[in-house]
Write a protein that holds these residues in place. Structure first.
Motif, PDB file in Angstrom:
ATOM      1  N   GLN A 227       0.826  -1.201   0.000  1.00 17.93           N
ATOM      2  CA  GLN A 227       0.000   0.000   0.000  1.00 17.93           C
ATOM      3  C   GLN A 227       0.861   1.251   0.000  1.00 17.93           C
ATOM      4  OE1 GLN A 227      -3.596   0.213   0.136  1.00 17.93           O
ATOM      5  NE2 GLN A 227      -3.291  -1.854  -0.629  1.00 17.93           N
TER       6      GLN A 227
ATOM      7  N   GLU B 233       3.989   1.374  -0.897  1.00 19.50           N
ATOM      8  CA  GLU B 233       4.772   1.392  -2.141  1.00 19.50           C
ATOM      9  C   GLU B 233       3.960   1.993  -3.280  1.00 19.50           C
ATOM     10  OE1 GLU B 233       6.340  -2.395  -3.221  1.00 19.50           O
ATOM     11  OE2 GLU B 233       7.972  -2.257  -1.774  1.00 19.50           O
ATOM     12  N   ALA B 234       2.680   1.584  -3.354  1.00 15.46           N
ATOM     13  CA  ALA B 234       1.827   2.113  -4.418  1.00 15.46           C
ATOM     14  C   ALA B 234       1.658   3.624  -4.256  1.00 15.46           C
ATOM     15  CB  ALA B 234       0.471   1.418  -4.396  1.00 15.46           C
ATOM     16  N   ALA B 235       1.475   4.069  -3.002  1.00 12.72           N
ATOM     17  CA  ALA B 235       1.317   5.506  -2.753  1.00 12.72           C
ATOM     18  C   ALA B 235       2.597   6.252  -3.126  1.00 12.72           C
ATOM     19  CB  ALA B 235       0.975   5.735  -1.283  1.00 12.72           C
ATOM     20  N   THR B 236       3.726   5.675  -2.731  1.00 10.31           N
ATOM     21  CA  THR B 236       5.012   6.298  -3.045  1.00 10.31           C
ATOM     22  C   THR B 236       5.207   6.405  -4.549  1.00 10.31           C
ATOM     23  OG1 THR B 236       5.861   5.237  -1.070  1.00 10.31           O
ATOM     24  CG2 THR B 236       7.479   6.163  -2.557  1.00 10.31           C
ATOM     25  N   SER B 237       4.848   5.341  -5.271  1.00  6.18           N
ATOM     26  CA  SER B 237       5.100   5.359  -6.710  1.00  6.18           C
ATOM     27  C   SER B 237       4.156   6.311  -7.433  1.00  6.18           C
ATOM     28  CB  SER B 237       5.015   3.948  -7.295  1.00  6.18           C
ATOM     29  OG  SER B 237       3.693   3.530  -7.334  1.00  6.18           O
ATOM     30  N   LEU B 238       3.075   6.729  -6.766  1.00  6.16           N
ATOM     31  CA  LEU B 238       2.235   7.777  -7.360  1.00  6.16           C
ATOM     32  C   LEU B 238       2.854   9.156  -7.136  1.00  6.16           C
ATOM     33  CD1 LEU B 238      -1.443   6.832  -6.434  1.00  6.16           C
ATOM     34  CD2 LEU B 238      -0.385   6.777  -8.683  1.00  6.16           C
ATOM     35  N   GLY B 239       3.925   9.200  -6.333  1.00  6.89           N
ATOM     36  CA  GLY B 239       4.591  10.473  -6.083  1.00  6.89           C
ATOM     37  C   GLY B 239       4.185  11.103  -4.764  1.00  6.89           C
ATOM     38  N   MET B 240       3.474  10.360  -3.911  1.00  6.07           N
ATOM     39  CA  MET B 240       3.083  10.927  -2.610  1.00  6.07           C
ATOM     40  C   MET B 240       4.306  11.010  -1.702  1.00  6.07           C
ATOM     41  SD  MET B 240      -0.505   9.298  -1.483  1.00  6.07           S
ATOM     42  CE  MET B 240      -1.833   9.049  -2.640  1.00  6.07           C
ATOM     43  N   SER B 241       4.326  12.058  -0.872  1.00  3.52           N
ATOM     44  CA  SER B 241       5.407  12.185   0.105  1.00  3.52           C
ATOM     45  C   SER B 241       5.143  11.200   1.241  1.00  3.52           C
ATOM     46  CB  SER B 241       5.449  13.601   0.642  1.00  3.52           C
ATOM     47  OG  SER B 241       4.278  13.849   1.383  1.00  3.52           O
TER      48      SER B 241
ATOM     49  N   GLN C   6       2.089  12.264   3.235  1.00  4.00           N
ATOM     50  CA  GLN C   6       0.836  11.982   2.519  1.00  4.00           C
ATOM     51  C   GLN C   6       0.530  10.492   2.544  1.00  4.00           C
ATOM     52  OE1 GLN C   6       1.813  13.808  -1.282  1.00  4.00           O
ATOM     53  NE2 GLN C   6       0.144  15.265  -1.031  1.00  4.00           N
TER      54      GLN C   6
ATOM     55  N   LEU D 232      -2.925   9.619   4.100  1.00  4.83           N
ATOM     56  CA  LEU D 232      -3.996   9.308   3.156  1.00  4.83           C
ATOM     57  C   LEU D 232      -4.182   7.817   2.932  1.00  4.83           C
ATOM     58  CD1 LEU D 232      -3.084  11.979   0.453  1.00  4.83           C
ATOM     59  CD2 LEU D 232      -4.879  12.142   2.157  1.00  4.83           C
ATOM     60  N   VAL D 233      -3.118   7.045   3.129  1.00  4.72           N
ATOM     61  CA  VAL D 233      -3.202   5.629   2.758  1.00  4.72           C
ATOM     62  C   VAL D 233      -3.033   4.695   3.955  1.00  4.72           C
ATOM     63  CG1 VAL D 233      -2.125   3.813   1.360  1.00  4.72           C
ATOM     64  CG2 VAL D 233      -2.451   6.091   0.395  1.00  4.72           C
TER      65      VAL D 233
END
Lengths: 254, 335
Positions: free
Chosen positions: B199, B201-209, B212, B216-217
């Motif tokens: 989860q 990793e997916a957020a990070t790869s979207l560019g989230m800090s 965030q 958010l996740v």
């Protein structure tokens, strides 16, 4: 001649003393599809994760769109980029995971809009419109209110592709996108990926689907033991492999 | 073999279950009997009816329900109840905020931050909360006054006496809250590590800090794991807060103690306090159910039914049993 989308020169990476990548060279031309194949543990996924900076490579040069990953070269020095710069680099590279990794607490639509809204600062209305457009493209326009757990694996993976595309990436990375799927669901995901390839997206795909590699890829790299053993046109190297290792690998997977 | 399709179905007999139920029923009836029993007070009352004198023993509820009713809503008890609720809410607020902070610190890559968090939990979990409350109540012995200014210089911005800020109530809130933070940090940490790494990793790869990703996740999904034990902590805090009697704060238990120390109706007044604790706990449990349901969205294909829905389902199930007589399973196949 335009700069390649991804260029790796002598990339190395170790985990706790075990070297997973032992100097990898790779070039990905814009608008082309590159497949990475090889036995498990050969370093395919690690290479992919280094390109997205999910892992930091230890040595060598790794460029995406002409820019060094994680560093900035100025005045003969390498300046490590700060978190904010790395985040903005990542937001331009889409990633699709083996286990989908959809946000379980968000609906399908929210999964696709969250990146646009929170990272790119797109307003909710525009983000929703783009998300619906992408859902139609992957054939799931009636599922926007569902939660990921209510979808099949193939449907989840298509949502994951839409989520990555929503960021309007210049490069898409696929980490074994069909390995966690039931055999009858593999086709629907590969179809979406083929579509994407035909639309001119630059893609790097780690896969065990040799038919997909043969049909869609412009270049195939065969990794084994952390090095590129053989590479070239899939129609050539998958049919008439030169190295013994690729021959024995293909005899097992085909 | 499918001869008589209308054959009667003979259900399995659950003998052990029936015996168990009978024993339970026996104990329940004994409990009800003693709760509602009356005992003679030793006094007699006499009346003159139609010229003749009639006398009888005066009896009273064994559990003095009349006294319970008399004190149940007196202003002293209600005021104590409000203090208990305030203590619980404030201490839990401190506990949750600091607990999440300490959990995030504990998972930090910075060794100093993670070991600071570990030490906090070690210390506050390792000493009795009663002692901690007493300590905050006696802070004035250690520091009679606080001065905020520039160190080593005679510049003072603010000066106050410890006793004027650390009132018994504040000492109670701080003591309970900081202790709770140690427990809440472990609960929050278990929630954070329960969220699949993919989860973030997916957020990070979207560019989230990182912030965030957490906000958010990870945290929203950790909530699902965290709520049941946190609800447990709230209910536990409701009753643990009665330890503020150590620094002489008058909460619910303090109020009834004050009353029975003058009228000696000890048991009825303890019942008054217990009933209030039970009522608040019941309300909190209901709140927890709906909170859990809210954060379960996405995690379950079908959310659990609400109590009203469950009652409805049970009733319709029982009704349908009466309506249609049990049929042989093969009956339906045959048609």
């Amino acid at each position: 001649m335009t700069t390649p989308m991804v260029e790796a020169r002598g990339v190395r990476k170790s985990y706790a003393g075990v070297e997973v990548l032992k100097g990898v060279d790779l070039t990905v031309v814009r608008g082309e599809v590159t497949c990475l194949i090889g036995p498990s543990g050969s370093g395919k996924s690690t290479l992919l994760r280094c390109i997205n900076h999910l892992e930091k490579h230890d040595a060598g040069e790794l460029r995406v769109d002409g820019q060094l990953i994680g560093y900035e070269a100025r005045d003969g020095k390498l300046y490590e980029r700060n978190d904010k710069q790395i985040c903005s680099e990542r937001s331009q590279i889409g990633m699709v995971f083996q286990r989908f990794n959809l946000f379980q607490h968000l609906t399908v639509l929210e999964n696709i809009t969250i990146g646009q809204i929170k990272v790119k600062g797109v307003n909710a209305e525009a983000a929703n419109a783009r998300a619906r457009e992408l859902l139609a493209r992957v054939g799931l326009d009636n599922k926007e209110k569902n939660y990921p757990s209510q979808l099949s694996g193939g449907q989840q993976q298509r949502v994951a592709i839409a989520r990555a595309l929503a960021m309007e990436p210049k490069l898409m990375l696929f980490d074994e996108p069909t390995s966690a799927l039931d055999p009858e669901l593999v086709g629907e995901v590969l179809d979406v990926m083929k579509d994407l390839a035909h639309s001119g997206m630059t893609m790097i795909v780690v896969t065990h689907e040799m038919n997909f590699a043969r049909e869609v890829a412009n270049t195939v790299y065969f990794l084994d033991g952390g090095v590129i053993e053989e590479s070239g046109d899939p129609k050539v190297i998958l049919l008439t492999p030169k190295s013994e290792r690729l021959k024995s690998f293909l005899s097992k997977v085909l | 073999m499918n001869g008589d399709s209308a054959a009667k179905v003979v259900p399995v007999r659950h003998v052990g279950r029936w015996v168990g139920a009978a024993v339970a029923l026996l104990f329940i009836s004994m409990l009800v009997h003693t709760l509602l029993s009356k005992v003679p007070t030793g006094q007699r009352a006499c009346h003159t009816v139609n010229g003749s004198r009639l006398c009888h023993n005066i009896v009273n509820w064994r559990f003095s329900w009349n006294v319970v009713g008399q004190y149940f809503t007196t202003s002293e008890v209600l005021h104590g109840l409000v203090v208990t609720l305030e203590l619980t809410a404030l201490a839990m607020a401190i506990g949750i905020v600091f607990g999440v902070l300490i959990a995030v610190m504990r998972l930090s890559h910075n060794r100093l931050l993670s070991s600071t968090a570990w030490s906090y939990t070690w210390f506050f979990r390792g000493t009795p909360v009663y002692v901690q409350i007493l300590f905050w109540g006696s802070l004035a012995l250690l520091y009679p006054a606080f001065t905020i200014g520039i160190p080593f210089m005679s510049v003072t911005f603010w000066h106050f006496k410890t006793v004027s800020i650390f009132t018994p109530f504040i000492a109670g809130v701080v003591g309970l809250g900081l202790n709770e933070a140690a427990y809440m940090s472990e609960i929050a940490r278990s929630g954070l590590i329960a969220v699949d790494e993919g989860q973030s990793e997916a957020a990070t790869s979207l560019g989230m800090s990182r912030g965030q990703t957490l906000r958010l996740v990870v945290l929203p999904q950790a909530m699902r794991v965290v709520i049941p034990p946190t609800g447990n902590e709230v209910i536990s805090m409701l009753k643990t807060s009665s330890l503020v009697i150590a620094v002489s704060v008058t909460d619910l238990l303090g109020a009834v103690t004050n009353i029975y120390s003058s009228n000696y109706e000890i048991v009825p007044l303890l019942i008054v306090a217990s009933l209030w604790y039970l009522i608040v706990t019941t309300i909190l449990s209901i709140g927890q159910f709906y909170l859990e349901r809210y954060f379960a969205k996405g995690a379950l294909r079908t959310p659990p039914p609400t109590p009203m829905q469950r009652i409805k389902n049970d009733l319709s199930g029982i009704l349908s049993k009466f309506r249609s007589r049990r049929r042989h399973p093969l009956d339906q196949v045959a048609r």
